[in-house]
Motif scaffolding. Structure first.
Motif, short mmCIF file in Angstrom:
data_model
loop_
_atom_site.label_atom_id
_atom_site.label_comp_id
_atom_site.label_asym_id
_atom_site.label_seq_id
_atom_site.Cartn_x
_atom_site.Cartn_y
_atom_site.Cartn_z
N GLY A 278 0.77 -1.24 0.00
CA GLY A 278 0.00 0.00 0.00
C GLY A 278 0.80 1.29 0.00
N ARG A 279 2.10 1.23 -0.17
CA ARG A 279 2.89 2.47 -0.25
C ARG A 279 2.85 3.04 -1.67
N LEU A 280 3.06 4.35 -1.78
CA LEU A 280 3.01 5.04 -3.07
C LEU A 280 4.34 4.90 -3.80
N VAL A 281 4.26 4.66 -5.12
CA VAL A 281 5.45 4.50 -5.95
C VAL A 281 5.35 5.46 -7.14
N GLY A 282 6.48 6.01 -7.55
CA GLY A 282 6.54 6.81 -8.76
C GLY A 282 7.73 6.43 -9.60
N TYR A 283 7.50 6.04 -10.86
CA TYR A 283 8.58 5.69 -11.79
C TYR A 283 8.88 6.90 -12.67
N MET A 284 10.17 7.16 -12.96
CA MET A 284 10.58 8.35 -13.71
C MET A 284 11.78 8.06 -14.60
N GLY A 285 11.84 8.75 -15.74
CA GLY A 285 13.00 8.68 -16.62
C GLY A 285 13.68 10.03 -16.73
N ASP A 286 14.99 10.00 -16.97
CA ASP A 286 15.80 11.22 -17.14
C ASP A 286 16.14 11.33 -18.62
N ASP A 287 15.47 12.26 -19.31
CA ASP A 287 15.58 12.35 -20.77
C ASP A 287 16.85 13.07 -21.23
N ARG A 288 17.97 12.44 -21.01
CA ARG A 288 19.24 12.79 -21.65
C ARG A 288 19.95 11.47 -21.91
N ASN A 289 20.82 11.45 -22.91
CA ASN A 289 21.53 10.22 -23.19
C ASN A 289 22.45 9.86 -22.03
N ALA A 290 22.55 8.57 -21.73
CA ALA A 290 23.39 8.04 -20.67
C ALA A 290 22.94 8.48 -19.29
N MET A 291 21.63 8.59 -19.10
CA MET A 291 21.09 8.95 -17.79
C MET A 291 20.23 7.82 -17.24
N GLY A 292 19.66 8.03 -16.04
CA GLY A 292 19.08 6.95 -15.28
C GLY A 292 17.57 6.81 -15.37
N PHE A 293 17.12 5.64 -14.89
CA PHE A 293 15.71 5.29 -14.74
C PHE A 293 15.47 5.11 -13.24
N LYS A 295 12.85 5.09 -9.51
CA LYS A 295 11.56 4.97 -8.84
C LYS A 295 11.69 5.49 -7.41
N PHE A 296 10.58 6.03 -6.93
CA PHE A 296 10.49 6.53 -5.56
C PHE A 296 9.46 5.69 -4.84
N ILE A 297 9.76 5.27 -3.58
CA ILE A 297 8.82 4.53 -2.76
C ILE A 297 8.62 5.29 -1.45
N SER A 298 7.38 5.60 -1.13
CA SER A 298 7.10 6.34 0.11
C SER A 298 7.34 5.45 1.32
N ARG A 299 7.62 6.08 2.44
CA ARG A 299 7.83 5.32 3.69
C ARG A 299 6.50 4.86 4.27
N GLU A 300 5.51 5.73 4.23
CA GLU A 300 4.20 5.39 4.79
C GLU A 300 3.24 4.96 3.68
N LYS A 301 2.12 4.39 4.10
CA LYS A 301 1.14 3.88 3.15
C LYS A 301 0.18 4.98 2.69
N TYR A 302 -0.33 4.79 1.49
CA TYR A 302 -1.33 5.68 0.92
C TYR A 302 -2.67 5.48 1.63
N ASP A 303 -3.35 6.58 1.91
CA ASP A 303 -4.65 6.55 2.58
C ASP A 303 -5.65 7.28 1.68
N ALA A 304 -6.50 6.53 0.99
CA ALA A 304 -7.44 7.14 0.05
C ALA A 304 -8.33 8.18 0.73
N ALA A 305 -8.67 7.94 1.98
CA ALA A 305 -9.55 8.87 2.69
C ALA A 305 -8.87 10.21 2.98
N ALA A 306 -7.54 10.23 2.93
CA ALA A 306 -6.80 11.46 3.23
C ALA A 306 -6.75 12.42 2.06
N GLY A 307 -7.12 11.97 0.85
CA GLY A 307 -7.13 12.84 -0.32
C GLY A 307 -5.79 13.51 -0.54
N LYS A 308 -5.83 14.85 -0.62
CA LYS A 308 -4.59 15.59 -0.90
C LYS A 308 -3.59 15.53 0.24
#
Length: 536
Positions: A278-293, A295-308
């Motif tokens: 249930g933790r939040l994840v975000g995958y991202m690319g770095d759009d330059r040649n020879a750069m990285g791929f 992901k970010f993983i949150s420490r706490e879990k996502y709570d749908a009721a918490a909204g923003k």
């Protein structure tokens, strides 16, 4: 800090041998022989079934041929209309729709109203304050027409707003906010180089600052010093470290944030997902040649009721970079990766000098990792490698990543080339991807076509295209050209409308290279625009 480690041989255009090294020989053989490895046919992670799409559910459209016409070319039986173009008024006060429309997305508040967001990446004919006022993004009320049932932007709404590079105040969040690495700044001015993005699980828009160095340069690129391209005057000079972030825009409160925990690099977009716990994840690319791929993983879990309130999750977690040689995620954290502490990095410094931290940590340099998207049914991650070398030409590829046990929180993964670019495949320089009918990939390309040399990839494919690529079934991995753009244009962010009867696409920088006058023709100034494609 210590000098950088010896550059990896993968930092340049990849050779066939290097391709084997970082993907693994088995994966390469499978790709070359159109064999699907076992892990791609294993039981998928079920998340969202495909939906009906009246626009082109059966893939029976007549494929568009190569063209060098100054026009939008579609299969017989389809039409398009221009919805918004550069310079259109989007607010009663006179605010204008910006140049170089790139990413587009919508968020619905109910069955009749919502919001439309469009990035404005850059401009190469505006200067100074006019340039900075034009870039950023437009946030516009979206309404369903009672008569036609189509969704259209409401250009008369007082709620509409612009985020720009000139005077928009933006709050910094995360470890680098107020840090020494940012000279104590908690707020910055402006957003520039806005390329791809996402809609957050709580209904706000995310926008990636990609080629931010065009405006104020970048002295933190470990490969080379990036000089600015625009030549802004002294009174508009700013700290380059205030740019290169993932930006969040809340259309309801009009608040704008930059998330420093997601790292500073050439952000293409972010794809949100969740770990099995249930933790939040975000995958991202770095759009330059020879750069990285990443992901970010949150420490706490996502709570749908918490909204923003879930926004806070993006300030407390771990940013990882992919080691595709060994199929592992490397934490960019001085406590978890000791070499970073040895080199003098604290967490704030890692957030600001992310590319340098990746060099020390051992992330794999990839061939322009651009758009990243999560398959709605399988949970697999699709990544555009825009400059990938197929052994003959660096015409790109689309990579598929599957996390261990189908968990986005896993720290190990496998990967495979889904489509290798080339003349036979019908693909070159994939840039944006999205999931459309039956969760097929909608792929747009990005390459410059002025006077294409004979027997070159530019000559093979003509103008930039929008391609449909099934991800399952007998036609899996087969590329079909659905649309060709006008001269000089890049096609961006293919998005099915809320009613799924239209395909929305941004036509960016038409006329680039000094040719073309789309959409108004004649001798008119070419203008970037959003179009809606539908059945004729």
């Amino acid at each position: 800090m210590d000098s950088l480690p010896t550059p990896s041989p993968l930092m340049g255009a990849s050779s066939r041998r290097q391709f084997m090294q970082y993907l693994g020989a088995g994966a390469v053989c499978a790709a070359a022989n159109r064999i699907t490895p076992n892990w791609l046919t294993a039981q998928p992670v079920q998340t969202q079934a495909s939906q009906a799409t009246p626009l082109f559910d059966d893939f029976s459209f007549q494929e568009v041929g190569k063209t060098l016409e100054d026009a939008v070319t579609l299969p017989p039986g389809y039409k398009y209309e221009v919805i918004l173009k550069h310079g259109d008024k989007i607010h009663p006060s006179g605010l204008q729709f910006g140049d170089q429309a790139d990413y587009l997305a919508f968020h619905l508040e109910n069955d009749e109203a919502g919001w439309l967001w469009i990035n404005h990446e850059n401009s190469f004919f505006l200067k100074g304050k006019e340039l900075l006022s034009d870039v950023g993004g437009s946030c516009i009320r979206l309404r369903k027409d009672a008569g036609s049932g189509k969704w259209r932007p409401d250009l008369t709404s007082q709620d509409n707003l612009r985020v720009n590079g000139l005077d928009t105040k933006i709050k910094l969040l995360g470890p680098a906010a107020g840090s020494k690495a940012l000279d104590g700044a908690n707020e910055v001015v402006g957003s520039v180089g806005n390329c791809g993005g996402a809609v957050s699980p709580w209904g706000t828009f995310f926008s990636g600052e990609e080629n931010f160095y065009h405006f104020w340069g970048d002295f933190d690129n470990p490969k080379s010093m990036d000089a600015p391209l625009h030549g802004l005057p002294d009174d508009l000079q700013r700290n380059p470290r205030h740019y290169g972030w993932m930006v969040e825009v809340d259309p309801q409160t009009k608040e704008v944030f930059k998330h420093t925990a997601l790292g500073r690099f050439g952000h293409e977009n972010i794809a949100f997902g969740f770990t099995k716990d249930g933790r939040l994840v975000g995958y991202m690319g770095d759009d330059r040649n020879a750069m990285g791929f990443y992901k970010f993983i949150s420490r706490e879990k996502y709570d749908a009721a918490a909204g923003k309130g879930n926004r806070r999750l993006l300030s407390d977690g771990t940013l990882y970079v992919a080691d595709t040689v060994n199929g592992r995620w490397i934490p960019l954290d001085p406590e978890q990766t000791p070499v970073l502490k040895e080199k003098g990095f604290d967490l704030a410094e890692i957030c600001v000098r992310t590319r340098v931290a990746v060099e020390f940590a051992g992330g794999t340099p990839l061939a322009r990792p651009e758009d990243v998207e999560i398959h709605p049914e399988t949970g697999e991650i699709y990544v555009c490698l825009t400059a990938y070398d197929n052994g003959t030409d660096n015409v790109g590829a689309i990579m598929v990543v599957r996390e261990k046990e189908g968990d986005h929180g896993a720290l190990a993964f496998e990967h495979q080339v889904f489509v290798l670019g080339g003349k036979e495949a019908g693909l070159a320089w994939p840039d944006n991807i999205g999931f459309g009918p039956d969760n097929a990939l909608m792929v747009t390309t990005d390459y410059e076509v002025v006077e294409p040399p004979a027997n070159s990839p530019h000559e093979w494919f003509g103008n930039n295209n929008l391609l449909i690529v099934p991800t399952k079934g007998e036609h899996r991995g087969q590329v079909r050209r659905f649309m060709s753009g006008p001269l000089g244009a890049e096609l961006c962010s293919p998005t099915l409308s809320p009613c799924r009867t239209e395909l929305w696409v941004n036509v960016q920088h038409p006329g680039d290279g000094g040719r073309g006058h789309w959409p108004e023709g004649g001798t008119s100034q070419p203008r970037s625009a959003m179009i809606a494609i539908s059945r004729a």
